[in-house]
Write a protein that holds these residues in place. Structure first.
Motif, PDB file in Angstrom:
ATOM      1  N   VAL A  29     -17.284 -58.163   7.751  1.00  0.00           N
ATOM      2  CA  VAL A  29     -17.851 -59.139   6.766  1.00  0.00           C
ATOM      3  C   VAL A  29     -17.058 -60.327   6.684  1.00  0.00           C
ATOM      4  O   VAL A  29     -15.956 -60.302   6.653  1.00  0.00           O
ATOM      5  CB  VAL A  29     -17.373 -58.145   5.271  1.00  0.00           C
ATOM      6  N   ALA A  30     -17.791 -61.472   6.584  1.00  0.00           N
ATOM      7  CA  ALA A  30     -17.308 -62.757   6.387  1.00  0.00           C
ATOM      8  C   ALA A  30     -17.164 -63.084   5.057  1.00  0.00           C
ATOM      9  O   ALA A  30     -18.248 -63.023   4.123  1.00  0.00           O
ATOM     10  CB  ALA A  30     -18.222 -63.594   7.038  1.00  0.00           C
ATOM     11  N   LEU A  31     -16.171 -63.635   4.500  1.00  0.00           N
ATOM     12  CA  LEU A  31     -15.450 -64.189   3.274  1.00  0.00           C
ATOM     13  C   LEU A  31     -15.397 -65.414   3.016  1.00  0.00           C
ATOM     14  O   LEU A  31     -15.243 -66.056   4.065  1.00  0.00           O
ATOM     15  CB  LEU A  31     -14.477 -63.133   2.693  1.00  0.00           C
ATOM     16  N   GLU A  32     -15.121 -65.948   1.862  1.00  0.00           N
ATOM     17  CA  GLU A  32     -14.861 -67.330   1.647  1.00  0.00           C
ATOM     18  C   GLU A  32     -13.331 -67.538   1.833  1.00  0.00           C
ATOM     19  O   GLU A  32     -12.666 -68.640   1.964  1.00  0.00           O
ATOM     20  CB  GLU A  32     -14.899 -67.598  -0.153  1.00  0.00           C
ATOM     21  N   SER A  33     -12.786 -66.338   2.346  1.00  0.00           N
ATOM     22  CA  SER A  33     -11.113 -66.702   2.406  1.00  0.00           C
ATOM     23  C   SER A  33     -10.634 -66.018   3.828  1.00  0.00           C
ATOM     24  O   SER A  33      -9.563 -66.195   4.273  1.00  0.00           O
ATOM     25  CB  SER A  33     -10.428 -65.784   1.418  1.00  0.00           C
ATOM     26  N   GLY A  34     -11.788 -65.621   4.534  1.00  0.00           N
ATOM     27  CA  GLY A  34     -11.461 -64.847   5.670  1.00  0.00           C
ATOM     28  C   GLY A  34     -12.434 -63.868   6.267  1.00  0.00           C
ATOM     29  O   GLY A  34     -13.726 -64.087   5.969  1.00  0.00           O
ATOM     30  N   PHE A  35     -12.003 -62.438   6.575  1.00  0.00           N
ATOM     31  CA  PHE A  35     -13.014 -61.468   6.948  1.00  0.00           C
ATOM     32  C   PHE A  35     -12.479 -60.137   6.784  1.00  0.00           C
ATOM     33  O   PHE A  35     -10.994 -60.117   6.826  1.00  0.00           O
ATOM     34  CB  PHE A  35     -13.466 -61.868   8.522  1.00  0.00           C
ATOM     35  N   ILE A  55     -15.453 -68.218   6.177  1.00  0.00           N
ATOM     36  CA  ILE A  55     -16.090 -67.636   7.255  1.00  0.00           C
ATOM     37  C   ILE A  55     -17.554 -67.276   7.163  1.00  0.00           C
ATOM     38  O   ILE A  55     -17.754 -66.257   6.129  1.00  0.00           O
ATOM     39  CB  ILE A  55     -15.361 -66.385   8.026  1.00  0.00           C
ATOM     40  N   GLY A  56     -18.451 -67.850   7.785  1.00  0.00           N
ATOM     41  CA  GLY A  56     -19.589 -67.553   7.357  1.00  0.00           C
ATOM     42  C   GLY A  56     -20.422 -66.658   8.421  1.00  0.00           C
ATOM     43  O   GLY A  56     -21.367 -65.926   7.897  1.00  0.00           O
ATOM     44  N   CYS A  57     -19.784 -66.337   9.514  1.00  0.00           N
ATOM     45  CA  CYS A  57     -20.142 -65.234  10.463  1.00  0.00           C
ATOM     46  C   CYS A  57     -19.207 -64.669  11.192  1.00  0.00           C
ATOM     47  O   CYS A  57     -18.226 -65.540  11.831  1.00  0.00           O
ATOM     48  CB  CYS A  57     -21.257 -65.776  11.329  1.00  0.00           C
ATOM     49  N   ALA A  58     -18.881 -63.382  11.356  1.00  0.00           N
ATOM     50  CA  ALA A  58     -17.913 -62.720  12.003  1.00  0.00           C
ATOM     51  C   ALA A  58     -18.632 -61.395  12.666  1.00  0.00           C
ATOM     52  O   ALA A  58     -19.047 -60.728  12.351  1.00  0.00           O
ATOM     53  CB  ALA A  58     -16.940 -62.165  10.940  1.00  0.00           C
ATOM     54  N   GLU A  59     -18.218 -61.648  13.925  1.00  0.00           N
ATOM     55  CA  GLU A  59     -19.144 -60.519  15.113  1.00  0.00           C
ATOM     56  C   GLU A  59     -18.062 -60.078  15.858  1.00  0.00           C
ATOM     57  O   GLU A  59     -17.270 -60.657  16.397  1.00  0.00           O
ATOM     58  CB  GLU A  59     -20.090 -61.292  15.986  1.00  0.00           C
TER      59      GLU A  59
END
Length: 374
Positions: A29-35, A55-59
């Protein structure tokens, strides 16, 4: 049957996007503060990383060894035209790739790193640093559509509705006209022998066999246009799950080559399904064998649904599709699946395929939670 026991109350932060790893055991899950890394089976947080920006995208690769990150949100940690490979064991970025235009989506496996830009898809060997294998032009692809299975990668072609198959073994390309309108959602079976597609119209779902690239099945989701959020094959490839902005989860049986046509007695329209050209095609089309509702979540009024257009302008930079993920499907086994949504009201829901009192196959919601609260 208790279909919705409440596990907790909502008090979580805003999730920008969500994505499953290869075997659906976890989702990032990408968050406004990390993931965060969340366990798929129970919706519980396994790893939290604060990086000091959006972080807009975390794969995720596998579990948590390497994670591909793209900056996003109100205050992005990284530029949207860069992919950062984050080594979670060392909690640092080990390498990065820079592009001339913003990254729309990233896919990562043990062998390959796939980068979708607005008008191209780049394929890399997953090494540190990654080694470029090939690059292909695409039609406008703001959702970053690309999916990878065993031996095959699929992504849009250079024309609306066109689908390209890339054989990762010999780099051979195959192209088909999958739909008349731009593609909206793609999925590859775990074995890589089937691909499911939906267009921005959202009424018809098609399943293609690979490597023959022939149509294996065609399903009708509904009569009205809809935004298809997610397509996902069960692990054994026998069932296709579909979600849309109608807040409905549909399940379809995938026919085998030797399987006869559906029994009219079990068809939605009964004997009318045999009327052929005498009635509109929706009377003879194949519908889901069961469906149920999932929660899109309570979002601010200004958020709105996913755009129906495959060429719209993204509203949140760095986030695939420009809007928080909704209706993302992941199968845990052949009878159990979860549906995940991001946004301010980020939800995890578990569904089970079973049989009701009269012997009819059904899908029901077993539990749900706001996964960012834990």
């Amino acid at each position: 049957m208790n279909t919705r026991p409440i596990l907790d109350s909502y008090a979580g932060p805003h999730a920008l996007s969500a994505s499953f790893n290869a075997d659906n055991s976890c989702f990032s899950v990408a968050l406004e503060s990390g993931f965060r890394i969340i366990s798929s089976s129970h919706g519980e947080t396994k790893v939290t990383r604060e990086v000091g920006g959006g972080i807009g995208c975390a794969e995720m690769l596998g579990t948590t060894k390497y994670i591909a990150l793209v900056g996003g949100g109100k205050q992005p940690k990284f530029p949207q035209n860069k992919v950062q490979i984050f080594d979670d064991a060392r909690e640092k970025v080990t390498t990065s790739l820079e592009f001339k235009t913003p990254v729309q989506r990233v896919r990562i496996t043990q062998k390959y790193l796939v980068i979708a830009l607005l008008n191209s898809v780049g394929i890399y060997n997953m090494k540190i640093p990654p080694i470029k294998v090939a690059e292909y032009e695409t039609v406008n692809n703001p959702f970053g559509l690309c999916a990878i299975g065993e031996g095959v990668l699929v992504f849009p072609g250079i024309l609306p509705g066109q689908l390209k198959f890339f054989n990762v073994g010999n780099s051979q390309i195959s192209i088909i006209a999958a739909h008349d309108t731009p593609l909206r959602t793609l999925a590859v079976s775990r074995k890589g022998d089937m691909v499911a597609t939906a267009s921005e119209k959202g009424t018809i779902i098609r399943v293609w066999s690979y490597p023959s690239c022939t149509k294996r099945a065609e399903f009708r989701r509904g009569v009205d246009d809809a935004v298809v959020f997610s397509l996902a094959f069960s692990p054994d490839g026998s069932t296709l799950a579909v979600t849309s902005d109608k807040s409905t989860l549909h399940l379809f049986d995938i026919p085998t080559s030797s399987q006869p046509k559906p029994d009219p007695a079990k068809h939605k329209w009964g004997s009318l399904s045999l009327a052929g050209p005498l009635l509109p095609r929706q009377f003879s089309d194949t519908y889901s064998f069961t469906s149920t509702k999932f929660e899109m979540g309570d979002e601010p009024l200004a958020w709105g649904p996913h755009s129906k257009s495959a060429t719209f302008t993204a509203s949140t930079p760095g986030v695939p599709g420009g809007r928080p993920t909704k209706g993302l499907i992941g199968w845990l086994d052949d009878q159990t699946l979860i549906v995940v949504g991001a946004g301010q009201d980020a939800r995890w829901e578990k569904f089970v395929v079973g049989v009701d009192q009269v012997g009819k196959r059904v899908v029901y919601r077993e539990s749900w939670r706001h996964y960012l609260d834990l």
